[in-house]
Write a protein that holds these residues in place. Sequence first.
Motif, PDB file in Angstrom:
ATOM      1  N   MET A  37     -35.813  59.541 -85.256  1.00  0.00           N
ATOM      2  CA  MET A  37     -35.535  59.164 -83.867  1.00  0.00           C
ATOM      3  C   MET A  37     -36.826  59.064 -83.057  1.00  0.00           C
ATOM      4  SD  MET A  37     -32.391  58.535 -83.578  1.00  0.00           S
ATOM      5  CE  MET A  37     -31.006  58.731 -84.663  1.00  0.00           C
ATOM      6  N   ALA A  38     -37.762  59.946 -83.329  1.00  0.00           N
ATOM      7  CA  ALA A  38     -39.054  59.877 -82.634  1.00  0.00           C
ATOM      8  C   ALA A  38     -39.785  58.591 -83.005  1.00  0.00           C
ATOM      9  CB  ALA A  38     -39.909  61.093 -82.979  1.00  0.00           C
ATOM     10  N   ASP A  39     -39.755  58.221 -84.282  1.00  0.00           N
ATOM     11  CA  ASP A  39     -40.375  56.959 -84.718  1.00  0.00           C
ATOM     12  C   ASP A  39     -39.736  55.766 -84.025  1.00  0.00           C
ATOM     13  OD1 ASP A  39     -42.069  58.282 -86.442  1.00  0.00           O
ATOM     14  OD2 ASP A  39     -40.986  57.721 -88.272  1.00  0.00           O
ATOM     15  N   LEU A  40     -38.411  55.752 -83.975  1.00  0.00           N
ATOM     16  CA  LEU A  40     -37.706  54.649 -83.311  1.00  0.00           C
ATOM     17  C   LEU A  40     -38.060  54.602 -81.826  1.00  0.00           C
ATOM     18  CD1 LEU A  40     -34.192  54.998 -84.985  1.00  0.00           C
ATOM     19  CD2 LEU A  40     -35.869  53.165 -85.369  1.00  0.00           C
ATOM     20  N   ASN A  41     -38.159  55.753 -81.204  1.00  0.00           N
ATOM     21  CA  ASN A  41     -38.492  55.824 -79.786  1.00  0.00           C
ATOM     22  C   ASN A  41     -39.881  55.251 -79.505  1.00  0.00           C
ATOM     23  OD1 ASN A  41     -38.072  56.664 -77.033  1.00  0.00           O
ATOM     24  ND2 ASN A  41     -39.487  58.334 -77.452  1.00  0.00           N
ATOM     25  N   VAL A  42     -40.849  55.621 -80.325  1.00  0.00           N
ATOM     26  CA  VAL A  42     -42.217  55.114 -80.139  1.00  0.00           C
ATOM     27  C   VAL A  42     -42.232  53.591 -80.285  1.00  0.00           C
ATOM     28  CG1 VAL A  42     -44.534  55.067 -81.165  1.00  0.00           C
ATOM     29  CG2 VAL A  42     -43.371  57.247 -80.803  1.00  0.00           C
TER      30      VAL A  42
ATOM     31  N   MET B 279     -39.733  51.509 -79.894  1.00  0.00           N
ATOM     32  CA  MET B 279     -38.983  50.906 -78.792  1.00  0.00           C
ATOM     33  C   MET B 279     -39.828  50.863 -77.521  1.00  0.00           C
ATOM     34  SD  MET B 279     -35.952  49.640 -78.223  1.00  0.00           S
ATOM     35  CE  MET B 279     -34.913  50.398 -79.429  1.00  0.00           C
ATOM     36  N   TRP B 280     -40.547  51.947 -77.232  1.00  0.00           N
ATOM     37  CA  TRP B 280     -41.400  51.975 -76.046  1.00  0.00           C
ATOM     38  C   TRP B 280     -42.485  50.903 -76.133  1.00  0.00           C
ATOM     39  CZ3 TRP B 280     -41.038  53.973 -71.366  1.00  0.00           C
ATOM     40  CH2 TRP B 280     -40.118  55.002 -71.147  1.00  0.00           C
TER      41      TRP B 280
ATOM     42  N   ASP C 169     -40.892  47.459 -75.540  1.00  0.00           N
ATOM     43  CA  ASP C 169     -40.593  47.312 -74.108  1.00  0.00           C
ATOM     44  C   ASP C 169     -41.869  47.114 -73.295  1.00  0.00           C
ATOM     45  OD1 ASP C 169     -37.869  47.501 -74.474  1.00  0.00           O
ATOM     46  OD2 ASP C 169     -37.737  49.616 -73.893  1.00  0.00           O
TER      47      ASP C 169
ATOM     48  N   SER D 246     -33.085  48.263 -76.507  1.00  0.00           N
ATOM     49  CA  SER D 246     -32.944  49.661 -76.080  1.00  0.00           C
ATOM     50  C   SER D 246     -31.500  49.968 -75.686  1.00  0.00           C
ATOM     51  CB  SER D 246     -33.906  50.000 -74.951  1.00  0.00           C
ATOM     52  OG  SER D 246     -33.661  49.186 -73.833  1.00  0.00           O
TER      53      SER D 246
ATOM     54  N   CYS E 118     -29.326  51.661 -78.332  1.00  0.00           N
ATOM     55  CA  CYS E 118     -29.446  53.114 -78.508  1.00  0.00           C
ATOM     56  C   CYS E 118     -28.361  53.846 -77.717  1.00  0.00           C
ATOM     57  CB  CYS E 118     -30.816  53.588 -78.054  1.00  0.00           C
ATOM     58  SG  CYS E 118     -32.165  52.837 -78.959  1.00  0.00           S
TER      59      CYS E 118
ATOM     60  N   HIS F 231     -26.877  57.614 -77.587  1.00  0.00           N
ATOM     61  CA  HIS F 231     -27.690  58.357 -76.617  1.00  0.00           C
ATOM     62  C   HIS F 231     -27.283  58.064 -75.190  1.00  0.00           C
ATOM     63  CE1 HIS F 231     -30.502  59.668 -79.726  1.00  0.00           C
ATOM     64  NE2 HIS F 231     -30.355  58.480 -80.243  1.00  0.00           N
TER      65      HIS F 231
END
Length: 141
Positions: free
Chosen positions: A45-50, A52-53, A56, A131, A134, A138
């Motif tokens: 999830m942290a990898d996906l978040n990075v 995605m940011w 964006d 995003s 997600c 989330h």
Amino acid sequence: MKKSSLFLIGITLGIVVVTSCTYVRKVTYPPDFVYLEDRKVISAMADLNVDMWRIDDIITNSETILPYQREEMIQLLRHMEDVADRLGAGTTVTNHLLIDENIDLFKDDVRNARKSVQGEPPNYYLAGRLSGSCMACHRRR
């Protein structure tokens, strides 16, 4: 001498406990069941978040997306696909029911976004909406 013996006994017991947990999982769950450890899920999830940011950031801070940014987005989307694959898909059953229910849709959204970015001419709309995918898992509860 006693301290070192106690230390060795403690280490041995620790290894036995950790090993037995894995064995218990193998015996108690069906063979096609995939146990996702919390640290693996958190890391994914942290990898996906990075990723995605970064996507964006490229979309919102660029008036015109340059070729190198497009390539970076494609690589980020490919990485997201790989990470999502590690979380399961299709008929795979895991200990995370929410992931099981939503990962295939998320993977489709990521794949479609990548194909749109790779298209000629590139279309960044689906990557910009990614995003929102997600939010299936989330959302505020």
